[in-house]
Scaffold this motif. Structure first.
Motif, PDB file in Angstrom:
ATOM      1  N   LEU A  93     -13.302 -22.990  -9.093  1.00 28.97           N
ATOM      2  CA  LEU A  93     -11.899 -22.205  -9.636  1.00 28.97           C
ATOM      3  C   LEU A  93     -11.556 -20.845  -9.263  1.00 28.97           C
ATOM      4  O   LEU A  93     -10.896 -20.036  -8.485  1.00 28.97           O
ATOM      5  N   GLU A  94     -12.055 -20.644 -10.428  1.00 25.42           N
ATOM      6  CA  GLU A  94     -12.100 -18.961 -11.180  1.00 25.42           C
ATOM      7  C   GLU A  94     -12.509 -18.250 -10.493  1.00 25.42           C
ATOM      8  O   GLU A  94     -12.163 -17.143 -10.019  1.00 25.42           O
ATOM      9  N   THR A  96      -9.766 -21.569 -22.896  1.00 26.38           N
ATOM     10  CA  THR A  96      -9.428 -22.728 -22.134  1.00 26.38           C
ATOM     11  C   THR A  96      -7.923 -21.915 -21.841  1.00 26.38           C
ATOM     12  O   THR A  96      -7.494 -21.891 -22.768  1.00 26.38           O
ATOM     13  N   TYR A  97      -7.277 -22.610 -20.493  1.00 30.23           N
ATOM     14  CA  TYR A  97      -6.621 -22.340 -20.045  1.00 30.23           C
ATOM     15  C   TYR A  97      -5.893 -23.304 -20.526  1.00 30.23           C
ATOM     16  O   TYR A  97      -5.244 -24.202 -20.372  1.00 30.23           O
ATOM     17  N   GLN A  98      -4.396 -22.330 -20.677  1.00 26.32           N
ATOM     18  CA  GLN A  98      -3.270 -23.413 -20.731  1.00 26.32           C
ATOM     19  C   GLN A  98      -2.833 -24.324 -19.437  1.00 26.32           C
ATOM     20  O   GLN A  98      -1.632 -22.815 -18.524  1.00 26.32           O
ATOM     21  N   VAL A  99      -2.928 -25.322 -19.416  1.00 26.49           N
ATOM     22  CA  VAL A  99      -2.008 -25.776 -18.556  1.00 26.49           C
ATOM     23  C   VAL A  99      -0.438 -26.071 -18.620  1.00 26.49           C
ATOM     24  O   VAL A  99      -0.783 -27.255 -19.343  1.00 26.49           O
ATOM     25  N   GLN A 133      -5.479 -27.647  -9.026  1.00 30.67           N
ATOM     26  CA  GLN A 133      -6.969 -27.688  -9.718  1.00 30.67           C
ATOM     27  C   GLN A 133      -6.862 -29.209  -9.942  1.00 30.67           C
ATOM     28  O   GLN A 133      -8.126 -30.447  -9.490  1.00 30.67           O
ATOM     29  N   ASP A 134      -5.954 -30.324  -9.860  1.00 31.54           N
ATOM     30  CA  ASP A 134      -5.751 -31.054 -10.114  1.00 31.54           C
ATOM     31  C   ASP A 134      -5.562 -31.716  -9.126  1.00 31.54           C
ATOM     32  O   ASP A 134      -6.262 -32.860  -9.126  1.00 31.54           O
ATOM     33  N   ALA A 135      -4.894 -31.923  -8.172  1.00 34.14           N
ATOM     34  CA  ALA A 135      -5.284 -32.495  -6.624  1.00 34.14           C
ATOM     35  C   ALA A 135      -6.907 -32.901  -6.261  1.00 34.14           C
ATOM     36  O   ALA A 135      -7.042 -33.536  -6.310  1.00 34.14           O
ATOM     37  N   GLY A 136      -7.168 -31.653  -6.425  1.00 35.07           N
ATOM     38  CA  GLY A 136      -9.029 -31.031  -5.472  1.00 35.07           C
ATOM     39  C   GLY A 136      -9.469 -31.869  -6.230  1.00 35.07           C
ATOM     40  O   GLY A 136     -10.545 -31.671  -6.126  1.00 35.07           O
TER      41      GLY A 136
END
Length: 363
Positions: A292-293, A360-363, A282-285
């Motif tokens: 994404l979901e 929100t997701y825990q990244v 997710q971060d790279a793209g």
């Protein structure tokens, strides 16, 4: 001009069969008749005579462009395990026990050792799933596929007692949504994944500290096979009302398929920590979270909808089987919120319930 001159090597095909026979035979119990090499696979269905109303369940699938990664790395057996998971884990969603499977491999050129590796992986997956591999086909397609190209597909049959079938009809308000951890990306969304990898100039040998291994090793991680666990849960717990296999479309869309119209389920994004591979991609793209979901499983490969009284026991049973499980939400009357990035209704032609994503997701 011979068949070999036209690009088809029947001797290579025969060698591939010899190399794979032992692996296939290991999936055969007493129910399989005739062994390897017959025109049709025979399976003794006498056990179905004990059912009041046996329903046959079928499924077919492939593994998509994950094959590109396997080819680049020269590792082909894991693709076979992926294939089994993608097929049999769809069957167990209705509560059916998978019984038998067949496979199909199309290739530009038969390389016996490569074909045998693929089938060995399929056989290993079948053993893990408790399924008999009763037949298959390898087709050489010169002129249609490049010599190093191949694709795989599989189909399986299972059975469930009609009154034991799982699905939307059993789901009730007050049920609890339990997530089962994925083993990684599984076998969906690899066109997006490969595009991100290419955009970063990464190679499959690139070591990713976040993953503690190479990118290629992570991308080839086999899809988890949940079938034996799910069959066991269905047999033990009357409070297991529905299952959802999280594949193409992601968690919310696939969960919505097994909810009845008029009910909604919540999914708390902050109820688990996002596995490293998903955060990395997710971060790279710079992939929008909604996209994404709707593409990847984000760490949840199977979902169970369970009556409150059985939740603790179901979570414990999953843990005992080596699969982390946790509560992600609950079912309640659909509040009728309009569809949005946080609200999904139905999917793949199913006019079902709603799934409401929160937090929100825990990244």
């Amino acid at each position: 001009m011979t068949y070999a001159d036209a690009g088809v090597d029947i001797h290579a095909g025969d060698k591939a069969v010899e190399l794979m026979k032992a692996a296939v035979a290991r999936t055969h119990g007493s129910e399989v008749l005739g062994g390897v090499g017959a025109f049709a696979g025979l399976f003794d269905a006498s056990a179905l005579l004990g059912y009041k109303r046996p329903l046959l369940a079928s499924s077919t699938d492939g593994v998509g462009t994950k094959i590109v990664i396997a080819k680049a790395m020269g590792v082909h057996d894991t693709i076979g395990r992926d294939l089994v998971a993608m097929v049999v884990d769809d069957i167990v969603v209705c509560g059916a026990k998978p019984l038998l499977m067949t496979d199909y491999i199309a290739c530009g050129r038969v390389v016996p050792e490569r074909i045998a590796d693929i089938v060995r992986g399929i056989a290993e997956g079948c053993v893990e799933a408790g399924v008999a591999l009763v037949g298959g086909e390898t087709a050489e397609h010169p002129g249609v596929m490049e010599p190093e190209d191949y694709d795989v597909a599989g189909a399986a049959i299972g059975v469930v007692e009609a009154e034991k079938m799982l699905g939307p009809d059993k789901v009730q308000a007050g049920d609890v949504v339990v997530a089962m951890a994925s083993s990684g990306l599984h076998s969906n969304g690899y066109s997006l994944v490969r595009a991100i990898v290419a955009s970063q100039g990464w190679t499959l040998e690139t070591y990713a500290p976040e993953l503690s291994r190479s990118l290629g090793a992570e991308l080839l991680e086999p899809t988890r096979i949940y079938s034996k666990l799910c069959v066991d849960l269905a047999a033990r717990f009357d409070g297991l009302h529905a299952l959802s296999h999280v594949t193409g479309g992601g968690l919310a869309a696939n969960l919505a398929r097994v909810l009845p119209k008029g009910l909604a389920a919540t999914v708390a994004r902050d109820s688990w920590s996002l596995p490293a591979i998903f955060a990395l991609l997710q971060d790279a793209g710079k992939v929008p979270w909604g996209d994404l979901e709707a593409t990847l499983n984000l760490g949840v490969g199977m979902v169970a909808v369970v009556a409150p009284g059985d939740v603790a026991a179901v979570v414990e049973a999953c843990g005992t089987a080596g699969v982390a499980a946790w509560i992600v939400g609950e079912v309640y009357p659909d509040p009728g919120r309009p569809t949005s990035p946080d609200v999904v209704r139905g999917a793949k032609g199913v006019d079902g319930g709603a799934v409401i994503l929160t937090g929100t997701y825990q990244v």
